[in-house]
Design an enzyme around this catalytic site. Sequence first.
Site, PDB file in Angstrom:
ATOM      1  N   GLU A 156     -25.286  -9.751   1.262  1.00 17.43           N
ATOM      2  CA  GLU A 156     -24.811  -9.717  -0.126  1.00 17.43           C
ATOM      3  C   GLU A 156     -25.976  -9.763  -1.105  1.00 17.43           C
ATOM      4  O   GLU A 156     -27.136  -9.938  -0.723  1.00 17.43           O
ATOM      5  CB  GLU A 156     -23.841 -10.886  -0.353  1.00 17.43           C
ATOM      6  CG  GLU A 156     -22.641 -10.774   0.585  1.00 17.43           C
ATOM      7  CD  GLU A 156     -21.557 -11.797   0.316  1.00 17.43           C
ATOM      8  OE1 GLU A 156     -21.827 -12.818  -0.364  1.00 17.43           O
ATOM      9  OE2 GLU A 156     -20.429 -11.565   0.802  1.00 17.43           O
ATOM     10  N   GLU A 168     -20.750  -3.647   9.312  1.00 14.34           N
ATOM     11  CA  GLU A 168     -20.613  -2.388  10.055  1.00 14.34           C
ATOM     12  C   GLU A 168     -21.686  -1.389   9.629  1.00 14.34           C
ATOM     13  O   GLU A 168     -22.298  -0.716  10.460  1.00 14.34           O
ATOM     14  CB  GLU A 168     -19.232  -1.768   9.813  1.00 14.34           C
ATOM     15  CG  GLU A 168     -18.060  -2.620  10.291  1.00 14.34           C
ATOM     16  CD  GLU A 168     -17.532  -3.590   9.249  1.00 14.34           C
ATOM     17  OE1 GLU A 168     -18.331  -4.121   8.447  1.00 14.34           O
ATOM     18  OE2 GLU A 168     -16.317  -3.828   9.236  1.00 14.34           O
ATOM     19  N   CYS A 182     -13.818  -1.787   5.962  1.00 13.81           N
ATOM     20  CA  CYS A 182     -13.397  -1.298   4.643  1.00 13.81           C
ATOM     21  C   CYS A 182     -13.494   0.236   4.619  1.00 13.81           C
ATOM     22  O   CYS A 182     -14.065   0.857   5.529  1.00 13.81           O
ATOM     23  CB  CYS A 182     -14.267  -1.914   3.545  1.00 13.81           C
ATOM     24  SG  CYS A 182     -15.923  -1.194   3.440  1.00 13.81           S
TER      25      CYS A 182
END
Length: 136
Positions: A49, A60, A91
């Site tokens: 992040e 991923e 996602c």
Amino acid sequence: MKLNKNLKLKLATAAVEAKNNSYSPYSKFRVGAALLCNDGEIIPGCNIENLSYSLTTCAERTAIFSAINNGKKIFSAIAITSDDKNFITPCGACLQVISEFAPKIKIILVRPDGKIKLTSLLKLFPSPPDLKFLAK
Ligand code: THU
């Protein structure tokens, strides 16, 4: 590469280990992935992040980019895990990136209690954009 029970377990363990490297001080949601390359190598990935939130990279994509950066391009499976009691699925952005390199990849979802569920990119992302005209 044949995805037998042993290999699934190996990938699940590698994903759990990768999760330990997660840098997620904002969401506090740790994710780990383990990508199986056609030569048998397993490439780990964790979510990374940033205080500018949109710069975050999912586990991923970390794994896929790391593999590409190491000269690997053929993948047969990816295991994904988090600390949530439920299975988590990639996602949309990650589904798109995975589909660029491995449209037939198997996806191994791993729960913290060790339960494993097998799915595939084709199931989660059945109609990826078909932009063949770009590939000239
Ligand atoms: N995240 C992943 O790494 N993979 C997923 O499949 C779902 C979401 C990360 C992104 C962010 O760091 C945190 O989980 C919360 O969304």
